[in-house]
Write a protein that holds these residues in place. Sequence first.
Motif, PDB file in Angstrom:
ATOM      1  N   VAL A 229       8.044  -6.917   1.903  1.00 45.48           N
ATOM      2  CA  VAL A 229       8.807  -5.924   1.153  1.00 45.48           C
ATOM      3  C   VAL A 229       8.013  -5.636  -0.114  1.00 45.48           C
ATOM      4  CG1 VAL A 229      10.969  -5.455  -0.067  1.00 45.48           C
ATOM      5  CG2 VAL A 229      11.000  -6.782   2.066  1.00 45.48           C
ATOM      6  N   SER A 230       7.815  -4.344  -0.423  1.00 49.15           N
ATOM      7  CA  SER A 230       7.043  -4.021  -1.623  1.00 49.15           C
ATOM      8  C   SER A 230       7.563  -2.762  -2.290  1.00 49.15           C
ATOM      9  CB  SER A 230       5.558  -3.882  -1.298  1.00 49.15           C
ATOM     10  OG  SER A 230       5.339  -2.798  -0.433  1.00 49.15           O
ATOM     11  N   GLY A 231       7.257  -2.663  -3.566  1.00 45.49           N
ATOM     12  CA  GLY A 231       7.673  -1.533  -4.384  1.00 45.49           C
ATOM     13  C   GLY A 231       7.794  -1.993  -5.814  1.00 45.49           C
ATOM     14  N   GLY A 232       8.648  -1.330  -6.563  1.00 39.05           N
ATOM     15  CA  GLY A 232       8.843  -1.705  -7.953  1.00 39.05           C
ATOM     16  C   GLY A 232       9.631  -3.007  -8.062  1.00 39.05           C
ATOM     17  N   ASP A 233       9.273  -3.824  -9.034  1.00 40.30           N
ATOM     18  CA  ASP A 233       9.971  -5.086  -9.251  1.00 40.30           C
ATOM     19  C   ASP A 233      11.380  -4.815  -9.769  1.00 40.30           C
ATOM     20  OD1 ASP A 233      10.559  -7.746  -9.500  1.00 40.30           O
ATOM     21  OD2 ASP A 233       9.279  -8.099 -11.239  1.00 40.30           O
ATOM     22  N   GLN A 234      12.318  -5.638  -9.325  1.00 38.25           N
ATOM     23  CA  GLN A 234      13.706  -5.512  -9.746  1.00 38.25           C
ATOM     24  C   GLN A 234      14.287  -6.907  -9.914  1.00 38.25           C
ATOM     25  OE1 GLN A 234      15.914  -2.886  -7.107  1.00 38.25           O
ATOM     26  NE2 GLN A 234      14.032  -1.814  -6.575  1.00 38.25           N
TER      27      GLN A 234
ATOM     28  N   LEU B  53       7.110 -18.332   1.489  1.00 41.17           N
ATOM     29  CA  LEU B  53       7.425 -17.199   0.632  1.00 41.17           C
ATOM     30  C   LEU B  53       6.274 -17.015  -0.340  1.00 41.17           C
ATOM     31  CD1 LEU B  53       9.490 -15.170  -0.781  1.00 41.17           C
ATOM     32  CD2 LEU B  53      10.079 -17.112  -2.210  1.00 41.17           C
ATOM     33  N   ASP B  54       5.841 -15.783  -0.483  1.00 43.60           N
ATOM     34  CA  ASP B  54       4.791 -15.457  -1.433  1.00 43.60           C
ATOM     35  C   ASP B  54       5.206 -14.173  -2.126  1.00 43.60           C
ATOM     36  OD1 ASP B  54       2.081 -15.514  -2.624  1.00 43.60           O
ATOM     37  OD2 ASP B  54       1.775 -13.728  -1.406  1.00 43.60           O
ATOM     38  N   ALA B  55       5.301 -14.194  -3.437  1.00 42.56           N
ATOM     39  CA  ALA B  55       5.633 -12.991  -4.202  1.00 42.56           C
ATOM     40  C   ALA B  55       4.555 -12.794  -5.246  1.00 42.56           C
ATOM     41  CB  ALA B  55       6.996 -13.134  -4.858  1.00 42.56           C
ATOM     42  N   GLN B  56       4.151 -11.528  -5.414  1.00 39.63           N
ATOM     43  CA  GLN B  56       3.022 -11.260  -6.301  1.00 39.63           C
ATOM     44  C   GLN B  56       3.177  -9.895  -6.960  1.00 39.63           C
ATOM     45  OE1 GLN B  56      -0.650 -10.929  -4.088  1.00 39.63           O
ATOM     46  NE2 GLN B  56      -1.814 -11.773  -5.776  1.00 39.63           N
ATOM     47  N   THR B  57       2.904  -9.858  -8.253  1.00 42.66           N
ATOM     48  CA  THR B  57       2.848  -8.596  -8.975  1.00 42.66           C
ATOM     49  C   THR B  57       1.407  -8.130  -8.964  1.00 42.66           C
ATOM     50  OG1 THR B  57       4.641  -9.296 -10.432  1.00 42.66           O
ATOM     51  CG2 THR B  57       3.286  -7.462 -11.178  1.00 42.66           C
ATOM     52  N   LEU B  58       1.193  -6.945  -8.409  1.00 42.78           N
ATOM     53  CA  LEU B  58      -0.158  -6.394  -8.386  1.00 42.78           C
ATOM     54  C   LEU B  58      -0.419  -5.698  -9.713  1.00 42.78           C
ATOM     55  CD1 LEU B  58      -0.134  -4.974  -4.761  1.00 42.78           C
ATOM     56  CD2 LEU B  58      -1.090  -7.128  -5.558  1.00 42.78           C
TER      57      LEU B  58
ATOM     58  N   TYR C 238       5.146  -4.737  -6.702  1.00 42.95           N
ATOM     59  CA  TYR C 238       5.587  -6.109  -6.488  1.00 42.95           C
ATOM     60  C   TYR C 238       5.708  -6.298  -4.985  1.00 42.95           C
ATOM     61  CZ  TYR C 238       8.296 -10.388  -7.324  1.00 42.95           C
ATOM     62  OH  TYR C 238       8.731 -11.693  -7.389  1.00 42.95           O
ATOM     63  N   THR C 239       5.061  -7.310  -4.456  1.00 40.79           N
ATOM     64  CA  THR C 239       5.070  -7.542  -3.017  1.00 40.79           C
ATOM     65  C   THR C 239       5.592  -8.937  -2.717  1.00 40.79           C
ATOM     66  OG1 THR C 239       3.186  -6.064  -2.711  1.00 40.79           O
ATOM     67  CG2 THR C 239       3.633  -7.609  -0.937  1.00 40.79           C
ATOM     68  N   ILE C 240       6.522  -8.997  -1.770  1.00 42.11           N
ATOM     69  CA  ILE C 240       7.078 -10.278  -1.314  1.00 42.11           C
ATOM     70  C   ILE C 240       6.768 -10.401   0.167  1.00 42.11           C
ATOM     71  CG2 ILE C 240       9.135 -11.718  -1.125  1.00 42.11           C
ATOM     72  CD1 ILE C 240      10.469  -9.678  -3.069  1.00 42.11           C
ATOM     73  N   ARG C 241       6.217 -11.535   0.539  1.00 44.50           N
ATOM     74  CA  ARG C 241       5.941 -11.811   1.950  1.00 44.50           C
ATOM     75  C   ARG C 241       6.750 -13.036   2.362  1.00 44.50           C
ATOM     76  NH1 ARG C 241       1.184 -10.754  -0.530  1.00 44.50           N
ATOM     77  NH2 ARG C 241       0.223  -8.777   0.052  1.00 44.50           N
TER      78      ARG C 241
ATOM     79  N   GLY D  67      14.767   1.412  -2.811  1.00 40.31           N
ATOM     80  CA  GLY D  67      13.561   2.204  -3.003  1.00 40.31           C
ATOM     81  C   GLY D  67      12.286   1.441  -2.684  1.00 40.31           C
ATOM     82  N   LEU D  68      12.376   0.460  -1.786  1.00 43.75           N
ATOM     83  CA  LEU D  68      11.242  -0.377  -1.428  1.00 43.75           C
ATOM     84  C   LEU D  68      10.836  -0.111   0.011  1.00 43.75           C
ATOM     85  CD1 LEU D  68      12.751  -3.664  -2.881  1.00 43.75           C
ATOM     86  CD2 LEU D  68      11.124  -2.141  -4.012  1.00 43.75           C
ATOM     87  N   THR D  69       9.616  -0.492   0.353  1.00 44.90           N
ATOM     88  CA  THR D  69       9.170  -0.395   1.733  1.00 44.90           C
ATOM     89  C   THR D  69       9.285  -1.773   2.373  1.00 44.90           C
ATOM     90  OG1 THR D  69       6.866  -0.822   1.173  1.00 44.90           O
ATOM     91  CG2 THR D  69       7.570   1.481   1.252  1.00 44.90           C
ATOM     92  N   CYS D  70       9.500  -1.777   3.683  1.00 41.52           N
ATOM     93  CA  CYS D  70       9.639  -3.032   4.415  1.00 41.52           C
ATOM     94  C   CYS D  70       8.930  -2.912   5.739  1.00 41.52           C
ATOM     95  CB  CYS D  70      11.131  -3.338   4.635  1.00 41.52           C
ATOM     96  SG  CYS D  70      11.430  -4.846   5.586  1.00 41.52           S
ATOM     97  N   THR D  71       8.132  -3.922   6.051  1.00 41.48           N
ATOM     98  CA  THR D  71       7.514  -4.018   7.374  1.00 41.48           C
ATOM     99  C   THR D  71       7.815  -5.401   7.920  1.00 41.48           C
ATOM    100  OG1 THR D  71       5.400  -4.787   6.473  1.00 41.48           O
ATOM    101  CG2 THR D  71       5.636  -2.410   6.843  1.00 41.48           C
ATOM    102  N   ALA D  72       7.978  -5.478   9.222  1.00 42.10           N
ATOM    103  CA  ALA D  72       8.221  -6.774   9.883  1.00 42.10           C
ATOM    104  C   ALA D  72       7.435  -6.811  11.174  1.00 42.10           C
ATOM    105  CB  ALA D  72       9.706  -6.951  10.170  1.00 42.10           C
TER     106      ALA D  72
END
Length: 174
Positions: free
Chosen positions: A99-104, A125-130, A138-141, A166-171
Motif C-alpha cells: 500500500v502506498s501514497g501519502g502518509d496518514q 511488515l516493512d514501512a518506509q517514507t521515500l 509512504y510505502t507499507i509492505r 487515496g492510496l494505491t494497493c497491490t497484492a
Amino acid sequence: MSSLALVSTFCPDRVGLVSAVTGHLFGLGANLRDATFAVMGSGAEFSAVCELPDGVPVEEVQEGLASLPELTGAQIKVTPFDFDPNPGPLARITHRVEVSGGDQPGLIARLSEIFTQFEANIVRLDAQTLPEREGGRYTIRFAVSIPPERAGTCLSAVANTAETMGLTCTAEPL
C-alpha cells in the motif's frame, strides 16, 4: 547441545554492519536462523535467532559484539530464545500486499485491523517514507498468511480501504 539466543543490535547506520555482525557470529560457530536487517531513519537494526554452539554463553556473544568497531555506540542485547525456532502454520506467507501514497496517522493500525478481522497473520511488515525527491511517498509492505477461504474478501477489504484513503494497493499470491 546447542542453545538458542536472540541477538538484537541498534546503532547508527554505516557500511559493513551486517558483515561485521554475521562474521562475528560465524566466528563463534553460531548458526543464524530467522534474521532481519533494516535501516530506520539514520539508525539500523539487526535481529536474529541464533543457534549457539556448546560452551558459548549469551554474555560472550554480547561482549564480542560490543567490541566490534562497526557497533560503536550500539544498543546490543543478547538473550536466551525460549520460543520454538520452527515457524508454525501462521508464518507461511500466502500473499504480499503493498500500500502506498501519502502518509496518514494511524495508517498501519487501520490496515492491520483489517487483517485481524479476517484472521490473517502479518508475518513481515516493512514501512518506509521515500524522500521528497522520490515523490515523498509512504510505502507499507505486508507479508501475510491469509486463510484460503478468506483471502479474496480480505484483500478486497484492504484494497477498498486503501482506495478510500487515496492510496494505491497491490497484492500478489505466493
